[in-house]
Design an enzyme around this catalytic site. Structure first.
Site, PDB file in Angstrom:
ATOM      1  N   LYS A 176      22.927  16.010   0.837  1.00 56.83           N
ATOM      2  CA  LYS A 176      22.903  17.280   0.278  1.00 56.83           C
ATOM      3  C   LYS A 176      21.960  18.007   1.011  1.00 56.83           C
ATOM      4  CE  LYS A 176      19.518  18.109  -2.727  1.00 56.83           C
ATOM      5  NZ  LYS A 176      18.098  17.886  -2.540  1.00 56.83           N
ATOM      6  N   ASP A 205      24.483  11.994  -3.808  1.00 54.80           N
ATOM      7  CA  ASP A 205      23.417  12.492  -4.753  1.00 54.80           C
ATOM      8  C   ASP A 205      22.650  11.158  -5.202  1.00 54.80           C
ATOM      9  OD1 ASP A 205      22.063  13.242  -7.143  1.00 54.80           O
ATOM     10  OD2 ASP A 205      23.249  14.833  -7.233  1.00 54.80           O
ATOM     11  N   HIS A 206      21.437  11.230  -4.500  1.00 57.37           N
ATOM     12  CA  HIS A 206      20.703   9.915  -4.706  1.00 57.37           C
ATOM     13  C   HIS A 206      20.502   9.581  -6.253  1.00 57.37           C
ATOM     14  CE1 HIS A 206      17.070  12.127  -4.900  1.00 57.37           C
ATOM     15  NE2 HIS A 206      16.386  11.288  -5.094  1.00 57.37           N
ATOM     16  N   LYS A 210      20.160   5.639  -8.790  1.00 58.82           N
ATOM     17  CA  LYS A 210      19.016   5.155  -9.471  1.00 58.82           C
ATOM     18  C   LYS A 210      19.689   4.217 -10.684  1.00 58.82           C
ATOM     19  CE  LYS A 210      15.957   9.047  -8.690  1.00 58.82           C
ATOM     20  NZ  LYS A 210      14.864   8.779  -8.201  1.00 58.82           N
ATOM     21  N   GLU A 244       7.937  16.902 -11.278  1.00 61.77           N
ATOM     22  CA  GLU A 244       7.044  16.161 -10.057  1.00 61.77           C
ATOM     23  C   GLU A 244       5.797  16.679  -9.879  1.00 61.77           C
ATOM     24  OE1 GLU A 244       9.890  15.320  -6.492  1.00 61.77           O
ATOM     25  OE2 GLU A 244      10.623  17.230  -7.269  1.00 61.77           O
ATOM     26  N   ASP A 263      17.722  23.057  -5.255  1.00 61.23           N
ATOM     27  CA  ASP A 263      17.296  21.689  -4.505  1.00 61.23           C
ATOM     28  C   ASP A 263      17.601  20.622  -5.745  1.00 61.23           C
ATOM     29  OD1 ASP A 263      15.663  20.096  -2.541  1.00 61.23           O
ATOM     30  OD2 ASP A 263      13.938  20.208  -4.237  1.00 61.23           O
ATOM     31  N   HIS A 268      21.072  16.940  -8.844  1.00 62.55           N
ATOM     32  CA  HIS A 268      20.375  15.832  -9.396  1.00 62.55           C
ATOM     33  C   HIS A 268      20.517  16.107 -11.127  1.00 62.55           C
ATOM     34  CE1 HIS A 268      19.332  14.876  -5.694  1.00 62.55           C
ATOM     35  NE2 HIS A 268      17.911  15.317  -5.375  1.00 62.55           N
ATOM     36  N   LYS A 369       8.186  21.649  -9.773  1.00 62.13           N
ATOM     37  CA  LYS A 369       7.078  20.949  -8.537  1.00 62.13           C
ATOM     38  C   LYS A 369       5.777  21.323  -9.300  1.00 62.13           C
ATOM     39  CE  LYS A 369      10.057  20.041  -5.172  1.00 62.13           C
ATOM     40  NZ  LYS A 369      10.448  18.714  -4.760  1.00 62.13           N
TER      41      LYS A 369
HETATM   42  C1  BG6 Z   1      15.152  15.596  -3.306  1.00 61.52           C
HETATM   43  C2  BG6 Z   1      14.820  17.031  -3.264  1.00 61.52           C
HETATM   44  O1  BG6 Z   1      16.624  15.644  -3.318  1.00 61.52           O
HETATM   45  O2  BG6 Z   1      14.952  15.032  -4.433  1.00 61.52           O
HETATM   46  C3  BG6 Z   1      13.155  16.890  -3.249  1.00 61.52           C
HETATM   47  O3  BG6 Z   1      15.149  17.533  -2.075  1.00 61.52           O
HETATM   48  C4  BG6 Z   1      12.784  16.130  -4.668  1.00 61.52           C
HETATM   49  O4  BG6 Z   1      12.562  18.362  -3.435  1.00 61.52           O
HETATM   50  C5  BG6 Z   1      13.554  14.886  -4.723  1.00 61.52           C
HETATM   51  O5  BG6 Z   1      11.455  15.860  -4.355  1.00 61.52           O
HETATM   52  C6  BG6 Z   1      12.995  13.914  -5.970  1.00 61.52           C
HETATM   53  O6  BG6 Z   1      13.695  12.653  -5.669  1.00 61.52           O
HETATM   54  P1  BG6 Z   1      13.042  11.501  -6.628  1.00 61.52           P
HETATM   55  O7  BG6 Z   1      13.995  10.331  -6.350  1.00 61.52           O
HETATM   56  O8  BG6 Z   1      11.727  11.486  -5.955  1.00 61.52           O
HETATM   57  O9  BG6 Z   1      12.935  11.902  -7.890  1.00 61.52           O
END
Ligand code: BG6
Length: 516
Positions: A176, A205-206, A210, A244, A263, A268, A369
């Protein structure tokens, strides 16, 4: 009592985790952007942990490609440092590392130089000979999005991707952000299509890697008691939070271009919405699952007018504040951020899913954030009681909270009688935690996703139409919020849960955000 596998009467898909599946076929992997943050922090530690768990194929090799002029040996040392720093398992196992590192190679070069790809081809042939990787390839584009078209074109021109019908597979993982609006995503998709068959494309999309996100599917579709009440008859509203405590972490240049909507929301968090709201798929395979997710996206009518966006979207930007007793600067004081920037670092949005199941049930989403803590959760707020036997306002509506991270698990809030002679209800909670129940650390999202890409399983990757449908929703919002008349995002001090205007979004509907 600690969890013991023999205690299971029924096989548990979560416990089996990565272990349940077959080892992938031989493969040489290529990481473009090998000197970048993503490779150092996520990909290498994930690959090392896959090696540690004996999940990688016995015949495996990896080539890192990027501009820095370094040798194979220097690349290996750099990767070792990163694994030592970022791996979820510590300390590093020297024997596993030595074996894994022997298959690591490096090709320096520019992505617009044909020589880079010729050198890469040579290196891959060498790995095929030395490590028996049999011509199978997994290319990982861990580079800035502006380089995607160039790399894809050069892969094609240099003959590094084979047809989907070839016995030897060629697959490409694309990171992404996939485009920055609907038009650019479509354009990129068209280019991808010229180079690859959709079956060779793995848009990552990581969040989908999870465990707790995958558990949404298991929880919803492997239990009989929740699905009958998972709809407008019983659910009052849904709140999804992705907060976050981190700021933008030296990514000012990227963040100024992206902002929180590109982002986090487009990818996500909309994925969380999809998995929460989707219908049961007809089978547990890539297309059946993705077909259902896309129906959710299609049921969210894009907000076309400025009036609609103003009513349903609140943007925020953090100003200086304090987090865990530490003073932190505001967004505009971060490196590479323009003074007077209107880039949002917070968004609250009310989404309507116009479907048989969800009509009239608002999905409130907040993402930010520099919130007071890291907390991602989905809270299903069930309808209030029609009549209270034990005194007005005494029983709170039931809430089911799915904690994506941290303290991964779930909690169900319900009323119980306070011991004593009177019938006094009090809200209590039933809690399930992965850590205490399963007693082992869950794999990182990237481990699962790399393994799936090596196996050719696209279930947890995004299909072309899915990405475009998500952009339709977010693109419509952006078109309005980026218009000058929308104005600046509302300020909120770092270390708070967003601007007060986001509270008003819910108060108008007689609701409040969950206190986290
Ligand atoms: C990323 C974003 O894809 O995901 C970041 O670019 C964000 O801004 C992050 O901090 C959050 O991922 P995770 O796995 O820490 O929740």
């Amino acid at each position: 009592m600690p969890y013991r596998p023999e205690d299971d009467e029924i096989p548990n898909p979560l416990r089996q985790g990565l272990r349940a599946e077959a080892t992938p076929p031989p493969c040489a992997m290529v990481v473009f952007g090998a000197s970048g943050d993503l490779n150092h922090r996520k990909l290498m530690p994930a690959l090392y942990n896959l090696a540690l768990g004996a999940h990688l194929p016995a015949a495996f090799g990896l080539v890192g490609v990027s501009k820095s002029q370094i040798s194979d040996e220097a690349f290996r040392l750099g990767m070792r440092d990163s694994v030592e720093k970022y791996s979820r398992t510590q300390p590093l196992d020297d024997e596993v590392w030595a074996d894994f590192a022997a298959g690591l190679h490096y090709v320096p070069g520019d992505f617009n130089d044909p020589k880079t790809f010729a050198d890469l081809k040579e290196k891959l042939d060498q790995i095929d000979r030395e490590r028996a990787t049999r011509g199978n390839r997994l290319y990982y584009l861990a580079t800035p999005p502006s380089t995607f078209p160039l790399i894809l074109k050069n892969l094609k021109i240099s003959g590094l991707v084979r047809s989907v019908n070839d016995d030897r597979f060629s697959r490409v993982v694309i990171e992404k952000p996939f485009g920055r609006d609907l038009d650019s995503a479509r354009k990129l998709n068209r280019l991808v299509q010229e180079v690859l068959d959709e079956r060779q494309v793995f848009r990552i999309d990581h969040y989908l890697g999870k465990e707790t996100v995958q558990n949404l599917l298991v929880f919803r579709f492997a239990n009989s008691i929740f699905e009958p009440i998972w709809n407008r008859k019983y659910v009052d509203h849904v709140q999804i939070t992705a907060g976050e405590d981190l700021g933008i972490e030296n990514r000012g240049r990227y963040y100024e271009e992206a902002g929180i909507l590109r982002d986090m929301l487009q990818n996500h968090v909309l994925q969380l919405v999809c998995l929460t709201a989707m219908e049961p798929p007809v089978a547990f395979d890539a297309d059946a699952v993705r077909d259902e997710k896309i129906k959710v996206l299609r049921a969210i009518t894009p907000m076309e007018s400025m009036e609609e966006v103003r009513k349903n979207v609140v943007l925020g930007q953090y100003i200086a504040g304090s987090l865990s007793g530490r003073d932190v600067p505001g967004y505009q004081q971060e490196k590479d951020v323009a003074p007077g920037s209107h880039t949002p670092t917070y968004v609250a949005v009310k989404l309507a899913i116009n479907s048989w199941r969800w009509d009239g049930v608002p999905f409130y989403v907040r993402i930010g954030k520099r919130m007071p803590k890291r907390r991602t959760e989905i809270a299903i707020h069930f309808s209030p009681l029609p009549h209270s036997l034990f005194g007005a306002g005494r029983s709170q509506p039931n809430v089911l909270v799915i904690r994506v991270q941290p303290q991964e698990g779930m909690a169900l809030r319900f009323s119980a009688k306070v011991p004593g002679e009177r019938y006094r209800p009090r809200t209590v909670s039933m809690d399930f935690r992965y850590g205490t129940t399963f007693g082992w650390t869950t794999p990182e999202a990237y481990e699962r996703l790399i393994l799936d890409a090596l196996r050719g399983d696209q279930t947890l990757f995004l299909r072309r139409d899915e990405v475009e449908a998500a952009w339709k929703i977010v693109g419509a919002i952006l078109q309005n919020t980026e218009a000058p008349e929308f104005g600046a995002p509302h300020p909120y001090p770092a270390g708070t849960w967003g601007p007060p205007e986001a509270d008003e979004l819910l108060e108008r509907d007689g609701k409040t955000w969950r206190r986290l």
